[in-house]
Scaffold this motif. Structure first.
Motif, short mmCIF file in Angstrom:
data_model
loop_
_atom_site.label_atom_id
_atom_site.label_comp_id
_atom_site.label_asym_id
_atom_site.label_seq_id
_atom_site.Cartn_x
_atom_site.Cartn_y
_atom_site.Cartn_z
N ILE A 131 -14.67 18.52 8.78
CA ILE A 131 -13.88 17.43 9.29
C ILE A 131 -12.52 17.42 8.62
O ILE A 131 -12.31 18.04 7.58
CB ILE A 131 -14.57 16.06 9.08
CG1 ILE A 131 -14.68 15.73 7.58
CG2 ILE A 131 -15.90 15.99 9.78
CD1 ILE A 131 -15.04 14.28 7.29
N ASP A 132 -11.61 16.72 9.22
CA ASP A 132 -10.31 16.41 8.64
C ASP A 132 -10.42 15.00 8.08
O ASP A 132 -10.44 14.03 8.83
CB ASP A 132 -9.23 16.49 9.72
CG ASP A 132 -7.86 16.04 9.26
OD1 ASP A 132 -7.74 15.57 8.10
OD2 ASP A 132 -6.92 16.13 10.04
N LEU B 158 -15.16 19.57 4.47
CA LEU B 158 -13.77 19.18 4.72
C LEU B 158 -12.90 20.41 4.90
O LEU B 158 -13.10 21.43 4.24
CB LEU B 158 -13.20 18.40 3.52
CG LEU B 158 -13.84 17.10 3.11
CD1 LEU B 158 -13.04 16.49 1.97
CD2 LEU B 158 -13.92 16.15 4.26
N VAL B 159 -11.91 20.29 5.76
CA VAL B 159 -10.88 21.30 5.86
C VAL B 159 -9.54 20.73 5.40
O VAL B 159 -8.64 21.46 5.05
CB VAL B 159 -10.76 21.90 7.28
CG1 VAL B 159 -12.03 22.65 7.64
CG2 VAL B 159 -10.45 20.84 8.31
N THR B 160 -9.45 19.40 5.42
CA THR B 160 -8.24 18.69 4.99
C THR B 160 -8.64 17.35 4.42
O THR B 160 -9.59 16.73 4.90
CB THR B 160 -7.29 18.44 6.19
OG1 THR B 160 -7.07 19.66 6.87
CG2 THR B 160 -5.96 17.88 5.75
N LEU C 89 -11.29 20.76 15.61
CA LEU C 89 -12.03 19.85 14.74
C LEU C 89 -12.19 18.52 15.44
O LEU C 89 -11.30 18.13 16.19
CB LEU C 89 -11.29 19.63 13.42
CG LEU C 89 -11.20 20.84 12.52
CD1 LEU C 89 -10.36 20.50 11.30
CD2 LEU C 89 -12.56 21.34 12.10
N PRO C 90 -13.27 17.81 15.23
CA PRO C 90 -14.39 18.19 14.39
C PRO C 90 -15.27 19.23 15.07
O PRO C 90 -15.24 19.39 16.29
CB PRO C 90 -15.15 16.88 14.20
CG PRO C 90 -14.87 16.10 15.43
CD PRO C 90 -13.46 16.49 15.83
N HIS D 97 -12.79 11.12 12.22
CA HIS D 97 -13.63 12.18 11.66
C HIS D 97 -14.54 11.63 10.56
O HIS D 97 -15.71 12.01 10.47
CB HIS D 97 -12.78 13.32 11.10
CG HIS D 97 -12.12 14.15 12.14
ND1 HIS D 97 -11.85 15.49 11.96
CD2 HIS D 97 -11.66 13.86 13.39
CE1 HIS D 97 -11.26 15.99 13.04
NE2 HIS D 97 -11.14 14.99 13.92
N VAL D 98 -14.02 10.72 9.75
CA VAL D 98 -14.83 10.11 8.68
C VAL D 98 -15.94 9.26 9.30
O VAL D 98 -17.08 9.29 8.85
CB VAL D 98 -13.95 9.30 7.71
CG1 VAL D 98 -14.80 8.58 6.68
CG2 VAL D 98 -12.95 10.22 7.01
#
Length: 84
Positions: A1-2, A26-28, A59-60, A8-9
């Motif tokens: 997720i970002d 995470l990716v960011t 994403l996601p 995304h959260v």
């Protein structure tokens, strides 16, 4: 997720509720802040290695691994939330 995206959260929270043994990657975003929000440990895709290997383009993404192989679902948050 970002983790910089509140959607995304939210998706990650729903995912962890439905599949508590799963992992959020995470990716960011901030690992520390995300771990506090989700109340669980998260992994970070350092250098984008998983994204490259799995050829994730959006994403996601939801990744499932089983005897049949690896399945990757890339969809908008609201669509992934329907399946959680």
């Amino acid at each position: 997720i970002d983790a910089e995206s509140s959607d995304h959260v939210t998706l990650a929270k729903a995912f962890m509720k439905a599949k508590p043994t799963g992992r959020v990657i995470l990716v960011t975003g901030s690992v520390e802040k995300t771990q506090k929000a989700l109340k669980t440990r998260v992994w970070f895709d350092q250098g984008g290695t998983l994204v490259k290997r799995l050829r994730i383009e959006a994403l996601p993404a939801y990744v499932q691994m089983n005897q049949g192989g690896i399945t990757i679902t890339q969809a908008p948050v609201n669509q992934l939330l329907k399946g959680s």
